[in-house]
Design an enzyme around this catalytic site. Structure first.
Site, short mmCIF file in Angstrom:
data_model
loop_
_atom_site.label_atom_id
_atom_site.label_comp_id
_atom_site.label_asym_id
_atom_site.label_seq_id
_atom_site.Cartn_x
_atom_site.Cartn_y
_atom_site.Cartn_z
N LEU A 23 -9.70 15.31 5.32
CA LEU A 23 -8.46 14.75 4.79
C LEU A 23 -7.21 15.47 5.30
CD1 LEU A 23 -9.47 14.33 1.01
CD2 LEU A 23 -9.63 12.62 2.85
N ILE A 41 1.77 16.32 8.77
CA ILE A 41 2.73 15.24 8.63
C ILE A 41 4.12 15.84 8.81
CG2 ILE A 41 3.63 13.42 7.15
CD1 ILE A 41 0.98 13.44 5.67
N TYR A 63 3.69 11.05 14.71
CA TYR A 63 2.62 11.26 13.74
C TYR A 63 1.56 10.17 13.84
CZ TYR A 63 0.17 11.04 9.28
OH TYR A 63 -0.80 10.96 8.32
N LYS A 116 -2.62 9.95 14.89
CA LYS A 116 -3.71 9.44 14.05
C LYS A 116 -4.54 8.41 14.81
CE LYS A 116 -4.16 10.62 10.34
NZ LYS A 116 -4.93 11.83 9.88
N VAL A 164 18.22 2.49 -4.68
CA VAL A 164 17.59 1.70 -3.63
C VAL A 164 18.56 1.60 -2.46
CG1 VAL A 164 16.56 -0.52 -3.00
CG2 VAL A 164 16.31 0.37 -5.33
N ARG A 212 23.18 1.91 8.76
CA ARG A 212 22.24 1.59 9.83
C ARG A 212 21.27 0.48 9.41
NH1 ARG A 212 17.37 4.57 8.93
NH2 ARG A 212 17.58 6.06 7.23
N ASP A 267 14.66 -0.20 8.17
CA ASP A 267 13.29 -0.30 8.66
C ASP A 267 12.55 -1.31 7.79
OD1 ASP A 267 10.72 0.08 9.54
OD2 ASP A 267 10.71 2.24 9.28
#
Length: 292
Positions: free
Chosen positions: A71, A75, A141, A145, A196, A260, A263
């Site tokens: 595990l 990161i 990252y 993986k 948010v 900006r 995502d």
């Protein structure tokens, strides 16, 4: 617990998923040998420990182990930092290869590794395990993986070893210390406001850590090999998450303007393969009650 209980080598036992997995694994009858630079503070007195540095894997003690559950991962704190590319590759990809090699040479016949479902190539439909892997963001990252999966599969090819890869969605639950959901849940519990960014369009498949643990134990109990999507099968945006938390706690929601472009995030996962084995994830609304 009997000394004859099977012994499981575990990396990442002090991480978020590892901390939830440990007590469940013990209840399921596994003994645990932690692999890491130091014993985790949550280790049971009955647990074993052996040294492991994923930057320089050598001489890992797998004696007596029937399974390896991997595990641990690096990161980055800053996914946009190019300097993280080499560290991610050395730990997540090359470190996994060397770890798997050592386990196979020592006679371990089952390897379970955690990967990331966020590495799927952007697609309009929920990806299943046959969908292509090519991350649209967080490439240093997530690219490592993908390489981790390739290296582990290549090393296990032709060997008498069962490789199971958990492609984890975005995991949440009690004890989570970082991430947008943890921050929003913490704000909700304290009375808000729940903040948010912009329209809150970023989304992901959110899966409770208890569901991840159940999936792990389910797979440790069967002989199915290959990759498995571990998620809820539902994509939730940050705006939807904020409204759920607000409805459960009464905390207000505040949208903060961001200059900006936002995502889009990640899709829901096709979890049919795991469902066929009996996997049933909880609803997000129920999982949040355990979180908040």
């Amino acid at each position: 617990m009997s000394d004859r209980a099977p012994l499981l080598a575990l990396t990442g036992g002090s991480g978020f998923v590892g901390r939830a997995f440990l007590p469940a694994a013990r209840r399921a009858g596994w003994r645990v040998r932690h692999l890491g630079r130091r014993p985790p503070p949550e280790a049971d007195p009955a647990d074993e420990w052996a040294f492991l540095d994923l930057m320089a894997v050598e001489g890992v003690d797998f004696s007596g182990c029937t399974a390896l559950v991997h595990l641990a991962a690096h990161i980055p704190s800053d996914h946009g930092d190019p300097a993280e590319a080499e560290r991610c590759w050395r730990i997540n990809a090359l470190g996994t290869l060397k770890l798997a090699d050592g386990a196979i040479r020592a006679g371990v016949r089952r390897i379970m590794q955690a990967s990331s479902a966020n590495a799927y190539a952007p697609a309009p439909q929920p990806p299943d395990e046959h969908a292509p892997l090519f991350p649209g963001s967080r490439g240093y990252y997530l690219g490592s993986k993908v390489a981790q999966e390739i290296y582990a599969a290549e090393r296990c090819r032709g060997e008498d070893v069962l490789l199971q890869t958990l492609r984890l969605a975005s995991v949440y639950g009690p004890g989570q210390r970082s991430g947008a959901l943890a921050a929003m849940a913490g704000a909700a519990v304290s009375g808000g406001p729940i903040r948010v960014l912009g329209g809150g369009g970023f989304g992901a498949d959110l899966v409770h850590v208890d569901d991840v643990v159940r999936a792990m134990l389910l797979l440790l109990g069967n002989e199915e090999a290959g990759p498995f999507n571990v998620g809820s099968g539902v994509r939730t945006t940050m705006a939807e998450l904020a409204q759920l938390l607000s409805g459960q706690t009464g905390a207000p929601v505040v949208h903060e303007v961001e200059g900006r472009e936002q995502d889009w995030g990640f899709p829901a996962l096709n979890i049919d393969r795991l469902r066929a084995l009996g996997y049933r994830p909880m609803r997000l609304a129920d999982g949040l009650l355990r979180k908040v």
